[in-house]
Design a protein around this motif. Structure first.
Motif, PDB file in Angstrom:
ATOM      1  N   ALA A  33      72.301  53.202  78.528  1.00 49.13           N
ATOM      2  CA  ALA A  33      72.050  51.824  78.118  1.00 49.13           C
ATOM      3  C   ALA A  33      71.687  51.725  76.639  1.00 49.13           C
ATOM      4  O   ALA A  33      71.903  50.684  76.011  1.00 49.13           O
ATOM      5  CB  ALA A  33      70.936  51.218  78.974  1.00 49.13           C
ATOM      6  N   ALA A 112      74.730  61.326  85.929  1.00 54.16           N
ATOM      7  CA  ALA A 112      74.031  60.042  85.962  1.00 54.16           C
ATOM      8  C   ALA A 112      74.891  58.926  85.374  1.00 54.16           C
ATOM      9  O   ALA A 112      74.827  57.775  85.820  1.00 54.16           O
ATOM     10  CB  ALA A 112      72.711  60.144  85.205  1.00 54.16           C
ATOM     11  N   TYR A 115      77.556  58.308  88.303  1.00 53.17           N
ATOM     12  CA  TYR A 115      77.071  58.009  89.654  1.00 53.17           C
ATOM     13  C   TYR A 115      75.644  57.484  89.681  1.00 53.17           C
ATOM     14  O   TYR A 115      75.066  57.331  90.761  1.00 53.17           O
ATOM     15  CB  TYR A 115      77.185  59.250  90.550  1.00 53.17           C
ATOM     16  N   GLY A 116      75.086  57.215  88.517  1.00 54.57           N
ATOM     17  CA  GLY A 116      73.751  56.660  88.455  1.00 54.57           C
ATOM     18  C   GLY A 116      73.781  55.136  88.375  1.00 54.57           C
ATOM     19  O   GLY A 116      74.755  54.497  88.782  1.00 54.57           O
ATOM     20  N   SER A 117      72.746  54.573  87.831  1.00 57.24           N
ATOM     21  CA  SER A 117      72.658  53.114  87.715  1.00 57.24           C
ATOM     22  C   SER A 117      73.732  52.585  86.764  1.00 57.24           C
ATOM     23  O   SER A 117      74.015  53.212  85.733  1.00 57.24           O
ATOM     24  CB  SER A 117      71.283  52.706  87.187  1.00 57.24           C
ATOM     25  N   PRO A 118      74.332  51.433  87.076  1.00 55.59           N
ATOM     26  CA  PRO A 118      75.339  50.854  86.176  1.00 55.59           C
ATOM     27  C   PRO A 118      74.754  50.576  84.795  1.00 55.59           C
ATOM     28  O   PRO A 118      73.576  50.246  84.658  1.00 55.59           O
ATOM     29  CB  PRO A 118      75.725  49.548  86.888  1.00 55.59           C
ATOM     30  N   PRO A 120      74.082  48.315  81.817  1.00 55.04           N
ATOM     31  CA  PRO A 120      74.083  46.858  81.616  1.00 55.04           C
ATOM     32  C   PRO A 120      75.153  46.417  80.627  1.00 55.04           C
ATOM     33  O   PRO A 120      75.286  46.993  79.541  1.00 55.04           O
ATOM     34  CB  PRO A 120      72.676  46.579  81.073  1.00 55.04           C
ATOM     35  N   GLY A 196      72.774  63.149  94.523  1.00 51.82           N
ATOM     36  CA  GLY A 196      71.890  62.271  93.769  1.00 51.82           C
ATOM     37  C   GLY A 196      70.430  62.449  94.149  1.00 51.82           C
ATOM     38  O   GLY A 196      69.545  62.449  93.280  1.00 51.82           O
ATOM     39  N   PHE A 200      67.966  63.582  91.180  1.00 52.12           N
ATOM     40  CA  PHE A 200      67.008  62.591  90.696  1.00 52.12           C
ATOM     41  C   PHE A 200      65.624  62.743  91.323  1.00 52.12           C
ATOM     42  O   PHE A 200      64.802  61.832  91.268  1.00 52.12           O
ATOM     43  CB  PHE A 200      67.559  61.186  90.928  1.00 52.12           C
ATOM     44  N   GLN A 202      64.543  63.106  94.500  1.00 48.58           N
ATOM     45  CA  GLN A 202      64.174  62.444  95.754  1.00 48.58           C
ATOM     46  C   GLN A 202      63.873  63.424  96.891  1.00 48.58           C
ATOM     47  O   GLN A 202      63.371  63.014  97.931  1.00 48.58           O
ATOM     48  CB  GLN A 202      65.289  61.487  96.183  1.00 48.58           C
TER      49      GLN A 202
END
Length: 232
Positions: A33, A112, A115-118, A120, A196, A200, A202
């Motif tokens: 980002a 990431a 396959y991570g958060s889009p 913005p 993931g 990350f 988890q």
């Protein structure tokens, strides 16, 4: 003898590689980002207007990085499949899954990115689709070979899901039964969910770090069973 055109092409390739390498360093430090063409140019000692001749916008640079990441992951999956060519389909499936995990652990920031958060404000163009499909094509190829050989164990789908299952089969895995299409979609999501979760953090407090490779191999074998493959 090197032609002027050849020298220019080589120089352009070298600069393009340097730009992408610096962008990857920024991804690792700041995340996608915050990727900035101006910051990349500054770190390389370039003026922004010069960098724009290679990548007209941040999105163009992101797209190049995404395609590179998908291609690198795809090459890892294809190489693992080729190395296991003499194994039964189920074991080749596990080998490819393990290659996906291995690539992700080695390239966490690139994983990431894809396959991570889009990111913005970014919308991936269609040029990213063929590279993104490479791992899936390897896995589907394994299933297709098994189906055409000894066959696949199939779990029936409900009457309510049957129309969607047929659509998925027609569009995603033509020639394979609808039940297999549903199983493949679920296995695809679970594969990258497993990777993931580990990447990350988890699995902290759930699977001991020293056991995660064995855990993943077991889980990949369960995914193989889920899509109808057998190990014997």
């Amino acid at each position: 003898m090197t032609t002027p055109q050849g020298a220019r092409a080589r120089a352009r390739m070298e600069v393009t590689t340097a730009i992408k390498d610096e962008a990857r360093r920024q991804l690792a430090a700041e995340g996608a980002a915050k990727l900035s063409l101006r910051a990349v140019a500054r770190e390389l000692g370039m003026v922004s207007s010069a960098l724009y001749r290679y990548f007209p916008s941040r999105d163009d640079l992101l797209t190049a990085l995404i395609i590179d990441a998908y291609d690198s992951l795809g090459e890892a999956a294809e190489s693992a499949h080729a190395a296991a060519a003499d194994a039964v389909p189920a074991r080749r499936w596990v080998a490819v899954c393990e290659a996906v995990r291995g690539w992700a652990l080695t390239h966490p920031h690139e994983y990431a990115l894809i396959y991570g958060s889009p990111v913005p404000g970014y919308s991936a163009p269609e040029t990213t689709i063929p590279p993104a499909a490479r791992v899936g094509l390897v896995l589907v190829g394994i299933l297709r070979e098994a189906f055409e050989g000894r066959g696949l164990a199939r779990t029936p789908v409900s009457a309510e899901l049957a129309p969607e299952a047929r659509r998925m089969a027609d569009e995603l895995v033509p020639g394979l039964p609808p039940e297999v299409a549903v199983a493949v979609a679920a296995a695809w999501a679970q594969l990258f969910g497993l990777v993931g979760f580990e990447l990350f953090g988890q699995f902290q407090g759930i699977v001991q770090e020293a056991e995660r490779e064995r855990f993943f191999r077991h889980a990949a074998a369960q995914l193989a069973h889920g899509v109808g493959l057998v190990f014997s």
